[in-house]
Design an enzyme around this catalytic site. Structure first.
Site, PDB file in Angstrom:
ATOM      1  N   GLU A 289      -5.448  41.860 -20.049  1.00  0.00           N
ATOM      2  CA  GLU A 289      -5.198  40.761 -20.981  1.00  0.00           C
ATOM      3  C   GLU A 289      -5.519  39.295 -20.288  1.00  0.00           C
ATOM      4  OE1 GLU A 289      -1.211  40.588 -22.367  1.00  0.00           O
ATOM      5  OE2 GLU A 289      -1.295  42.369 -23.126  1.00  0.00           O
TER       6      GLU A 289
ATOM      7  N   GLU B  21      -0.936  35.759 -34.461  1.00  0.00           N
ATOM      8  CA  GLU B  21      -0.024  36.769 -34.896  1.00  0.00           C
ATOM      9  C   GLU B  21       1.234  36.137 -35.286  1.00  0.00           C
ATOM     10  OE1 GLU B  21      -0.144  40.775 -32.938  1.00  0.00           O
ATOM     11  OE2 GLU B  21      -1.340  39.504 -31.236  1.00  0.00           O
TER      12      GLU B  21
ATOM     13  N   LYS C 283       5.003  37.170 -34.109  1.00  0.00           N
ATOM     14  CA  LYS C 283       5.415  37.725 -32.845  1.00  0.00           C
ATOM     15  C   LYS C 283       6.687  36.729 -32.507  1.00  0.00           C
ATOM     16  CE  LYS C 283       3.033  38.554 -29.365  1.00  0.00           C
ATOM     17  NZ  LYS C 283       2.039  38.684 -28.008  1.00  0.00           N
TER      18      LYS C 283
ATOM     19  N   GLU D  85       2.874  32.102 -28.375  1.00  0.00           N
ATOM     20  CA  GLU D  85       2.895  33.530 -28.769  1.00  0.00           C
ATOM     21  C   GLU D  85       2.002  33.735 -30.017  1.00  0.00           C
ATOM     22  OE1 GLU D  85       3.102  36.372 -26.924  1.00  0.00           O
ATOM     23  OE2 GLU D  85       4.176  35.542 -25.097  1.00  0.00           O
TER      24      GLU D  85
END
Length: 396
Positions: free
Chosen positions: A277, A331, A334, A340
């Site tokens: 990542e 997203e 999250k 995030e």
């Protein structure tokens, strides 16, 4: 003196010589089929209630020419959508399954029979991650992690898939005691208790070491002392490692080489480091300095360009760096800090979040709202916040 040997005796002598050479130069592990083609991949996270369906995601990936994809589970809808696409897919055994898999190889085999074997070969499942950021995180999962990985591998052998699917377990920067300068990086002593058997096993089966490398997180933890241009691959003086005299002009390479240094110090000098990542948030909380569309675009544009060059690092110049970008989508569900929710290269509707060369599923104004990279000016945000420290947990 020359000694004459008959054909039979000569053959025995050659066999003996071959055995001696094999003992003198042992193999560094049996390596499965290549799970990563090229140098660029993407993490397809789905903690959101508004992102496109998997079939539309496949269309997006193909139009973007992204071949390597990593997910955080083994969702059957995704596995079905990837059938016949030729895309390389890495599925995941999440942290919640580790204790059960460590205690029962049959549980691991059942999981493989339900989530992997039925989809092969139409769905190109090339890798399985077992756990995510376990060591240096939840201590109750450290011991089960090793057992779970061994049992998943045992299951792959029973299904005759060990040559076709690569196993690995991504680690956060929390496994390292220090990472500056890169050559001084070592694993934490309490982590090594579990890291050593894990690395021994990965070395035996030929798996690489995967690290989650985030210059963004390093920067927001100490914006007063880290040059944002160093974190963003922009022109900067860089750093010189006093122990190796190697020069680093970006933090990403330094983080990768720090992982190499830790492996070398632990006795695993031939193990490859890959990045599971890496990314930059396009928005965040007020105290998340540097989380902006401008910086996210700069980081991901420059990172993509760097990876496509297929070059190594200052310490390992002949080993091209391979990385999965975090993430495909923003997203919205999250938990955690606002950043995030904003790592995506694409918005939930399939439009690009910012222009780094992709077109998206729908037309977007992002490309016209930003200056070309040659005219781009990065704002100096290091004076906005004095002291920020944020721990990044991937909660997939």
């Amino acid at each position: 003196m020359t000694v004459a040997m008959g054909p039979r005796r000569c053959a025995r002598w050659m066999v003996l010589l071959l055995c001696t050479l094999l003992l003198a130069f042992p193999s560094h592990g049996h390596r499965p089929a290549e799970a990563f083609v090229g140098a660029y991949g993407i993490n397809y996270g789905r903690i959101a209630n508004n992102i496109p369906s998997p079939d539309k995601v496949v269309a997006l990936l193909r139009s973007s020419k992204i071949r390597n994809v990593k997910i955080y589970d083994a969702d059957h809808g995704v596995l079905d959508a990837f059938r016949g696409t030729g895309l390389n897919l890495v599925v995941a055994v999440n942290n919640g399954l580790l204790k059960d898999f460590a205690a029962n190889e049959s549980a691991a085999v059942d999981w493989l029979n339900g989530n992997v074997k039925p989809y092969l070969p139409q769905t190109r499942i090339v890798g399985i991650t077992v756990g995510n950021e376990v060591l240096g995180g939840d201590p109750s999962l450290a011991e089960p992690l090793v057992g779970a990985i061994k049992n998943v591998y045992g299951g792959l052998k029973k299904l005759h898939l060990e040559d076709k699917i690569e196993l690995f377990s991504p680690h956060s920067e929390a496994v390292f005691a220090t990472s500056y300068p890169p050559s001084a990086c070592v694993f934490k002593e309490d982590v090594m208790v579990y890291m050593k058997p894990l690395l021994d096993f990965f070395q035996r089966i030929g798996s690489p070491f995967y690290v989650n490398a985030y210059p963004f997180l390093a920067y927001i933890s100490d914006p007063d002392h880290i040059d944002i241009n160093y974190a963003l691959f922009q022109p900067n003086p860089g750093i010189l490692d006093p122990n190796t005299s190697l020069h680093y002009d970006n933090m990403f390479d330094a983080q990768v080489d720090a992982a190499y240094a830790a492996l070398q110090a632990a006795g695993y000098k031939d193990m490859e480091v890959r990045v599971a990542e890496t990314g930059w948030a396009s928005s965040g909380d007020q105290n998340e300095v540097g989380a902006s569309v401008e910086n996210a675009r700069t980081y991901n544009f420059n990172l993509r360009k760097r990876l496509f060059l297929r070059k190594g690092t200052p310490l390992k110049p002949k080993t091209p760096v391979k990385a999965y970008i975090f993430a495909l989508f923003n997203e919205n569900s999250k938990p955690g800090p606002a950043s995030e929710k904003h790592y995506g290269l694409f918005n939930a509707d399939g439009r690009i979040s910012y222009d780094i060369g992709y077109s998206g599923l729908l037309p977007s104004s992002a490309s016209s709202s930003l200056l070309p990279m040659k005219d781009y000016q990065i704002i100096d945000v290091s004076s906005l916040v004095r002291s920020v420290s944020q721990t990044h947990h991937m909660l997939h």
